[in-house]
Design a protein around this motif. Structure first.
Motif, short mmCIF file in Angstrom:
data_model
loop_
_atom_site.label_atom_id
_atom_site.label_comp_id
_atom_site.label_asym_id
_atom_site.label_seq_id
_atom_site.Cartn_x
_atom_site.Cartn_y
_atom_site.Cartn_z
N LEU A 205 0.82 -1.19 0.00
CA LEU A 205 0.00 0.00 0.00
C LEU A 205 0.86 1.25 0.00
CD1 LEU A 205 -2.78 -0.82 2.63
CD2 LEU A 205 -3.04 -0.70 0.14
N PRO A 206 0.35 2.36 -0.53
CA PRO A 206 1.07 3.64 -0.42
C PRO A 206 1.01 4.16 1.02
CG PRO A 206 -1.08 3.97 -1.42
CD PRO A 206 -0.90 2.49 -1.30
N VAL A 235 7.26 13.87 -8.11
CA VAL A 235 7.57 13.75 -6.69
C VAL A 235 8.63 12.68 -6.42
CG1 VAL A 235 6.63 13.13 -4.42
CG2 VAL A 235 5.32 14.61 -5.96
N TYR A 236 8.49 11.53 -7.06
CA TYR A 236 9.38 10.40 -6.75
C TYR A 236 10.51 10.22 -7.75
CZ TYR A 236 5.73 9.00 -3.44
OH TYR A 236 4.83 8.96 -2.41
N VAL A 242 5.56 2.63 -11.17
CA VAL A 242 4.87 2.01 -12.30
C VAL A 242 3.75 1.16 -11.74
CG1 VAL A 242 5.08 0.51 -14.32
CG2 VAL A 242 7.00 1.99 -13.65
N LEU A 243 2.52 1.64 -11.87
CA LEU A 243 1.37 0.96 -11.28
C LEU A 243 0.53 0.23 -12.31
CD1 LEU A 243 0.10 3.66 -8.73
CD2 LEU A 243 1.65 1.75 -8.32
N ASN A 244 0.66 0.64 -13.59
CA ASN A 244 -0.19 0.07 -14.64
C ASN A 244 -1.65 0.09 -14.20
OD1 ASN A 244 1.81 -0.43 -16.57
ND2 ASN A 244 2.38 -2.34 -15.59
N LYS A 367 6.47 -1.10 -10.33
CA LYS A 367 7.55 -0.60 -9.47
C LYS A 367 6.95 0.37 -8.46
CE LYS A 367 11.35 0.60 -11.71
NZ LYS A 367 12.19 1.27 -12.73
N LEU A 368 7.46 0.34 -7.25
CA LEU A 368 6.98 1.23 -6.20
C LEU A 368 8.13 2.04 -5.63
CD1 LEU A 368 4.58 -1.13 -4.18
CD2 LEU A 368 4.01 0.42 -6.06
#
Length: 420
Positions: A205-206, A235-236, A242-244, A367-368
């Motif tokens: 989770l974010p 921001v990042y 990469v959440l798709n 990717k997170l």
């Protein structure tokens, strides 16, 4: 070794299978396509599939791969009335750590063929591991479930039981794809045994404003809400998130999940073509080995089927293992089970409290940012790589081994008095 754990040898293709494969590849009906070259936008094009089919028919020898595969110790054992296949390569190093390497789809235990030995032997004089590489139920040489319900939760319990059965009551889990999803659930729900978790595909989770996050990671929470206004890349950093569209099967939001939509809703219907046609199955897999892997030059990537890091023989070994075991139909049913039992919620929501490591490869399918991982897990190791994709065991094996060993050394220092 327990009595019901029996040695297993990966067999050759039978005479019937070899004849059938040759006949089907020699008498193929190729689909009609547009006159203009649309690359891979419509899926795997004939110009990429046909040469691979010809290689499979004329230049590929499964016996070569089989000889390599059978250098390892293979076994099968009954768990929940299913014969589960696995490789078990114990290390001779007294400080070795038990680790399970878990594949996903469309992959097999063979994805790890280049990392088993260096992890077992502690290559480069670093951390060694007792290596276990299972075939998930319905994949390869593990039996296919004959009843419904074999999704993430069930497979997690079975893999945990396998490790305990082998005497590894404390172990590390490492995996990508379904190996990451099942591993995340295992790390959160079987932490009495799974004492650490490594993955290249994190499902976390974010930094939402929970009491814990506000207390320990307030800046990460602020940064996340800023990203909702200003954009993740601003921001990042470019490409860090990469959440798709974070969707399992909604192809309107993310075109790349069309395969998940059909496998998660109508796996039976799809399975006829994938089971009866070796060409159809190979093309179905080839699209993913093209789309999910790292191509150094995007334009050049449109002109080739595989990246240079994965050889045609490696890819065709994966394909042949599916074809000879008729396991494509049973392997895709995990998508149905996961979707219909809302298992991704069960995977994503819990925080992972055991030590966690993430290897972020350049072209994985998700990717997170590190900040998300810090708030949703006990992150102990994080490494970004400028190469590699969804199959790091094949594409970037040395980097994968180094990350796992680095994490293992850290775990050894953290747990000097325990088996980990």
């Amino acid at each position: 070794m327990q009595q019901d754990i029996v040695p297993f040898v990966v067999p050759s293709l039978s005479d019937k299978q070899r004849t059938q494969l040759q006949e089907k590849l020699a008498d193929t009906i190729y689909p009609n396509e547009l006159e203009t070259n649309v690359g891979w936008e419509y899926g795997a094009p004939t110009w990429a599939v046909k040469p691979m089919a010809e290689t499979w028919q004329h230049n590929y020898d499964f016996e070569v791969a089989r000889q390599e595969i059978n250098q390892w110790k293979h076994y099968r054992t009954k768990i929940d009335d299913l014969n589960i296949h696995f490789i078990h390569e114990p290390s001779t190093n007294p400080d070795a750590i038990p680790i399970v390497l878990c594949h996903g789809w469309p992959s097999t235990f063979y994805e790890f063929h280049k990392v088993i030995q260096p992890l077992r032997d502690g290559a480069n004089g670093t951390q060694a591991f007792h290596v276990v590489v299972p075939s998930l139920p319905g994949f390869g040489f593990s039996d296919a479930p004959t009843s419904s319900g074999f999704g993430v939760v069930k497979m997690s319990a079975m893999m945990n039981e396998l490790m305990v059965k082998l005497g590894y009551t404390k172990y590390v889990w490492s995996g990508g794809d379904w190996g990451a999803i099942i591993g995340k659930y295992t790390a959160a729900n079987h932490s009495d045994n799974c004492k650490a978790f490594h993955t290249n595909l994190p499902f976390f989770l974010p930094p939402v404003p929970t009491p814990r996050n506000l207390l320990f990671h307030p800046l990460n929470v602020v940064k996340f809400f800023s990203s909702l206004l200003l954009g993740f890349n601003w921001v990042y950093g470019q490409g860090k998130t990469v959440l798709n569209w974070a969707t399992f099967a909604n192809a309107e939001l993310y075109h790349g999940c069309g395969y998940r939509a059909i496998q998660g809703t109508r796996p039976y219907t799809l399975a006829y073509g994938l089971s009866d046609s070796p060409l159809g199955m190979m093309a179905w897999m080839l699209e993913k080995y093209h789309e999910w892997t790292f191509h150094a030059d995007d334009k050049e990537g449109e002109k080739v089927a595989l990246p240079p890091t994965i050889t045609p023989d490696e890819f065709l070994t994966q394909v042949t293992l599916y074809w000879m075991t008729n396991s494509m139909s049973s392997s895709i049913r995990i998508y149905y089970e996961c979707l219909h039992h809302y298992e991704m919620i069960k995977v994503t929501l819990p925080r992972v409290n055991v030590p966690t490591a993430v290897s972020s490869f350049a072209y994985d399918i998700a990717k997170l940012p590190k900040e998300w991982l810090e708030t949703s897990s006990n992150l102990q190791h994080y490494n970004e790589h400028a190469v590699g994709g969804h199959f790091p065991g094949l594409e970037a094996d040395e980097l994968l081994v180094q990350d796992i060993q680095h994490f293992g050394r850290k775990l050894r220092k953290m747990n000097k008095s325990s088996k980990l």
